[in-house]
Design a protein around this motif. Structure first.
Motif, PDB file in Angstrom:
ATOM      1  N   LEU A  96       0.846  -1.188   0.000  1.00  0.00           N
ATOM      2  CA  LEU A  96       0.000   0.000   0.000  1.00  0.00           C
ATOM      3  C   LEU A  96       0.887   1.246   0.000  1.00  0.00           C
ATOM      4  O   LEU A  96       1.795   1.367   0.836  1.00  0.00           O
ATOM      5  CB  LEU A  96      -0.914   0.013   1.228  1.00  0.00           C
ATOM      6  CG  LEU A  96      -2.025  -1.031   1.288  1.00  0.00           C
ATOM      7  CD1 LEU A  96      -2.829  -0.864   2.566  1.00  0.00           C
ATOM      8  CD2 LEU A  96      -2.926  -0.969   0.062  1.00  0.00           C
ATOM      9  N   ILE A  98       1.224   4.112   1.335  1.00  0.00           N
ATOM     10  CA  ILE A  98       0.739   5.016   2.377  1.00  0.00           C
ATOM     11  C   ILE A  98       1.520   6.319   2.428  1.00  0.00           C
ATOM     12  O   ILE A  98       1.036   7.310   3.001  1.00  0.00           O
ATOM     13  CB  ILE A  98       0.760   4.331   3.761  1.00  0.00           C
ATOM     14  CG1 ILE A  98       2.173   3.887   4.107  1.00  0.00           C
ATOM     15  CG2 ILE A  98      -0.212   3.180   3.828  1.00  0.00           C
ATOM     16  CD1 ILE A  98       2.326   3.525   5.562  1.00  0.00           C
ATOM     17  N   ALA A 106      -5.359   6.605   4.915  1.00  0.00           N
ATOM     18  CA  ALA A 106      -4.806   5.294   5.279  1.00  0.00           C
ATOM     19  C   ALA A 106      -5.736   4.568   6.234  1.00  0.00           C
ATOM     20  O   ALA A 106      -6.001   3.362   6.079  1.00  0.00           O
ATOM     21  CB  ALA A 106      -3.426   5.464   5.906  1.00  0.00           C
ATOM     22  N   TYR A 110      -7.753   1.040   5.503  1.00  0.00           N
ATOM     23  CA  TYR A 110      -7.487  -0.070   6.424  1.00  0.00           C
ATOM     24  C   TYR A 110      -8.765  -0.545   7.099  1.00  0.00           C
ATOM     25  O   TYR A 110      -9.088  -1.744   7.112  1.00  0.00           O
ATOM     26  CB  TYR A 110      -6.468   0.410   7.446  1.00  0.00           C
ATOM     27  CG  TYR A 110      -5.998  -0.578   8.469  1.00  0.00           C
ATOM     28  CD1 TYR A 110      -5.777  -1.918   8.170  1.00  0.00           C
ATOM     29  CD2 TYR A 110      -5.729  -0.147   9.775  1.00  0.00           C
ATOM     30  CE1 TYR A 110      -5.308  -2.801   9.123  1.00  0.00           C
ATOM     31  CE2 TYR A 110      -5.251  -1.021  10.743  1.00  0.00           C
ATOM     32  CZ  TYR A 110      -5.047  -2.349  10.410  1.00  0.00           C
ATOM     33  OH  TYR A 110      -4.581  -3.222  11.369  1.00  0.00           O
ATOM     34  N   GLY A 164      -5.401  -7.252  13.058  1.00  0.00           N
ATOM     35  CA  GLY A 164      -4.656  -6.695  11.946  1.00  0.00           C
ATOM     36  C   GLY A 164      -3.687  -5.636  12.426  1.00  0.00           C
ATOM     37  O   GLY A 164      -3.974  -4.915  13.393  1.00  0.00           O
ATOM     38  N   LEU A 166      -1.324  -2.548  10.600  1.00  0.00           N
ATOM     39  CA  LEU A 166      -0.879  -1.784   9.434  1.00  0.00           C
ATOM     40  C   LEU A 166       0.331  -0.961   9.843  1.00  0.00           C
ATOM     41  O   LEU A 166       0.260  -0.177  10.795  1.00  0.00           O
ATOM     42  CB  LEU A 166      -1.997  -0.864   8.935  1.00  0.00           C
ATOM     43  CG  LEU A 166      -1.575   0.252   7.964  1.00  0.00           C
ATOM     44  CD1 LEU A 166      -1.024  -0.327   6.665  1.00  0.00           C
ATOM     45  CD2 LEU A 166      -2.741   1.203   7.688  1.00  0.00           C
ATOM     46  N   ILE A 285       0.254  -4.831   5.774  1.00  0.00           N
ATOM     47  CA  ILE A 285      -0.812  -5.219   6.703  1.00  0.00           C
ATOM     48  C   ILE A 285      -0.619  -6.688   7.050  1.00  0.00           C
ATOM     49  O   ILE A 285      -0.604  -7.541   6.164  1.00  0.00           O
ATOM     50  CB  ILE A 285      -2.224  -5.032   6.120  1.00  0.00           C
ATOM     51  CG1 ILE A 285      -2.483  -3.587   5.726  1.00  0.00           C
ATOM     52  CG2 ILE A 285      -3.278  -5.485   7.131  1.00  0.00           C
ATOM     53  CD1 ILE A 285      -3.848  -3.368   5.073  1.00  0.00           C
TER      54      ILE A 285
END
Length: 357
Positions: A96, A98, A106, A110, A164, A166, A285
């Motif tokens: 990604l 970001i 972001a 997410y 998760g 990120l 992620i």
């Protein structure tokens, strides 16, 4: 019974876990299959969905699958969820961009991905749906949780079906992620110490770290291994188990066998080749299935500039297709209903999204 968990049993307790869920790091460390790279088309669809959401004016805590539409990506997200819950139990999504996005964009992308997997759960007593994993100068010995520090995290599970992470910014040094299959861990324990099987399935009092739901004790009790309706699940964080022993005289005392179980767990998890190590890059992620994956991290050291400090965003997710859990999980998870369980809710909790620490 899940495709990733073919079970042979000893009485009513599993004797050995077979399948893709029972892996060891040495066997898959070099395999590229657990790292999935986003395609340009997928990234473009995520950005379009984020722009659509921004125009709705909806607060991030109220994001839905309708307000974050990703029609083409739905099968991809479903495949990721299937791998989490019926396969190896983890995946790394990489790439990604970001660095091109604001924190708002972001977070929207997410949380939108997470929302297509299930409902989003509060990961602390403040009701934060989006957790900030960074050094806040807090001290574990003063009652803080590990994610607020730069200290090494012991192997543990979180109180949600899916977690998760990120990566927004990696550390100057350290902070590598380590994960391990609790299914492979169970196999090793049964092979080495079958006499400890009963103690693996007895309740262990665990400190709530001051995040106490109404009408509950400041600790909860749950076995490290749980066998229910054809599924083996693991719940573990030794530091909080030991804190319950030292802080709460009324909490049941651990037996010698229970302490031996934890000693064996920790010994196996430290053996070279058993866990899988990975380093986060900005835009990565990592998704984990808590019931079958333990995770930890190294100590880390930040850059001197505050804006370059290691910073990860955490999501706790409850899929509607999650496995059944025994009723006693509700003591920590609030409920055992798939899609509506997990997270931390205390008196006065209001769900929110904070984009700064």
């Amino acid at each position: 019974m899940q495709a990733g968990q073919a079970i042979s049993t000893v009485g009513s307790i599993p004797g050995y876990i077979k399948g893709s869920c029972a892996w060891q790091g040495k066997d898959i460390q070099e395999s590229p299959s657990w790292i999935v790279h986003w395609t340009p088309a997928q990234i473009a669809e995520l950005e379009t969905a984020a722009d659509h959401f921004a125009k709705t004016g909806i607060a991030l805590e109220n994001i839905t699958t309708e307000s974050f539409p990703v029609a083409t990506l739905k099968p991809f997200i479903a495949d990721v969820l299937h791998e989490l819950m019926q396969g190896r139990g983890f995946v790394m999504l990489r790439g990604l961009p970001i660095q091109n996005w604001s924190i708002e964009k972001a977070a929207t992308i997410y949380m939108g991905i997470g929302r297509h997997m299930g409902s989003l759960r509060s990961s602390n007593g403040k009701g934060h749906l989006l957790g900030h994993v960074r050094d806040q100068g807090a001290k574990v010995e003063a009652g803080a949780r590990f994610y607020q520090t730069n200290k090494k995290l012991d192997y543990h599970t979180d109180s949600a079906d899916i977690v998760g992470l990120l990566c927004l910014q990696k550390a100057k040094e350290g902070g590598e992620s380590f994960i391990a299959s609790s299914m492979a861990l169970y196999n090793e324990m049964v092979k080495r110490r079958p006499d400890l099987i009963p103690a693996m399935f007895t309740p262990y009092p665990t400190d709530r770290r001051g995040e106490v739901p109404e009408g509950r004790d400041p600790w909860f009790e749950i076995p490290i291994f749980n066998w229910y309706q054809g599924h083996l699940s693991c719940v573990y964080l030794r530091h909080y188990i030991e804190e319950a022993q030292s802080r709460f005289p009324n909490a049941p005392r651990l037996t010698t066998e229970q302490i031996e179980v934890m000693d064996l767990i920790d010994a196996i998890l430290q053996e070279p080749g058993f866990p899988l190590q990975m380093a986060f890059e900005p835009g990565d992620i990592q998704f984990l299935h808590n019931h079958q994956i333990l995770h930890s991290r190294n100590d880390f050291f930040n850059w001197p500039e505050p804006e370059r400090a290691r910073h990860l965003l955490r999501l706790w997710i409850a899929p509607t297709t999650a496995r059944p859990l025994p009723d006693y999980f509700a003591s920590r998870w609030g409920s055992v209903t798939p899609g509506d369980r997990g997270g931390i809710i205390v008196p006065g909790t209001k769900l929110s999204v904070e984009l700064t620490v």
